[in-house]
Write a protein that holds these residues in place. Structure first.
Motif, PDB file in Angstrom:
ATOM      1  N   LYS A 184      -2.192  -4.100   8.224  1.00 22.45           N
ATOM      2  CA  LYS A 184      -3.491  -4.077   7.407  1.00 22.45           C
ATOM      3  C   LYS A 184      -3.261  -4.989   6.025  1.00 22.45           C
ATOM      4  O   LYS A 184      -4.140  -5.789   5.818  1.00 22.45           O
ATOM      5  N   CYS A 185      -2.189  -4.709   5.495  1.00 24.52           N
ATOM      6  CA  CYS A 185      -1.920  -5.368   4.267  1.00 24.52           C
ATOM      7  C   CYS A 185      -1.716  -6.986   4.499  1.00 24.52           C
ATOM      8  O   CYS A 185      -2.199  -7.864   3.558  1.00 24.52           O
TER       9      CYS A 185
ATOM     10  N   ASP B   9      -3.091  -8.687   6.932  1.00 18.07           N
ATOM     11  CA  ASP B   9      -4.388  -9.149   7.330  1.00 18.07           C
ATOM     12  C   ASP B   9      -5.077  -9.663   5.869  1.00 18.07           C
ATOM     13  O   ASP B   9      -5.702 -10.535   5.673  1.00 18.07           O
ATOM     14  N   GLU B  10      -5.056  -8.463   4.799  1.00 15.38           N
ATOM     15  CA  GLU B  10      -5.764  -8.556   3.555  1.00 15.38           C
ATOM     16  C   GLU B  10      -5.160  -9.783   3.106  1.00 15.38           C
ATOM     17  O   GLU B  10      -5.777 -10.633   2.194  1.00 15.38           O
TER      18      GLU B  10
ATOM     19  N   CYS C  36       0.830  -1.275  -0.176  1.00 12.72           N
ATOM     20  CA  CYS C  36       0.059   0.044  -0.021  1.00 12.72           C
ATOM     21  C   CYS C  36       0.826   1.396   0.073  1.00 12.72           C
ATOM     22  O   CYS C  36       0.320   2.424  -0.149  1.00 12.72           O
TER      23      CYS C  36
ATOM     24  N   THR D 246      -6.864 -14.200   1.847  1.00 13.28           N
ATOM     25  CA  THR D 246      -6.928 -14.827   0.654  1.00 13.28           C
ATOM     26  C   THR D 246      -6.659 -16.170   0.524  1.00 13.28           C
ATOM     27  O   THR D 246      -6.529 -16.911  -0.336  1.00 13.28           O
TER      28      THR D 246
END
Length: 75
Positions: free
Chosen positions: A60-61, A63-64, A20, A68
């Motif tokens: 955050k990234c 967790d994202e 990000c 998946t």
């Protein structure tokens, strides 16, 4: 008499999330929030023989990314 030797050290100045672009502040060489750091040297049985990949992800990234996964990570 005092004799000195030159001592060179490297200290992290900042960390940037590769996904990000968020900048994670660093205080005295320590990140102010947790980060996933990956360093991977690829082996002979890959198409990236001896290639080294390194990247950092903010929480955050991370967790994202793990959301998946087809197989959830263990706890």
């Amino acid at each position: 008499m005092r004799q000195y030797k030159l001592k060179e050290t490297k200290e992290i100045d900042k960390i940037i999330c590769n996904k990000c672009g968020k900048e994670i502040a660093v205080n005295h060489g320590c990140p102010t929030e947790d980060v996933l750091s990956v360093d991977k040297r690829w082996g002979y049985f890959s198409k990236k023989d001896n290639q080294v990949d390194s990247f950092d992800l903010c929480e955050k990234c991370y967790d994202e990314f793990v959301a998946t996964f087809a197989v959830p990570i263990g706890e």
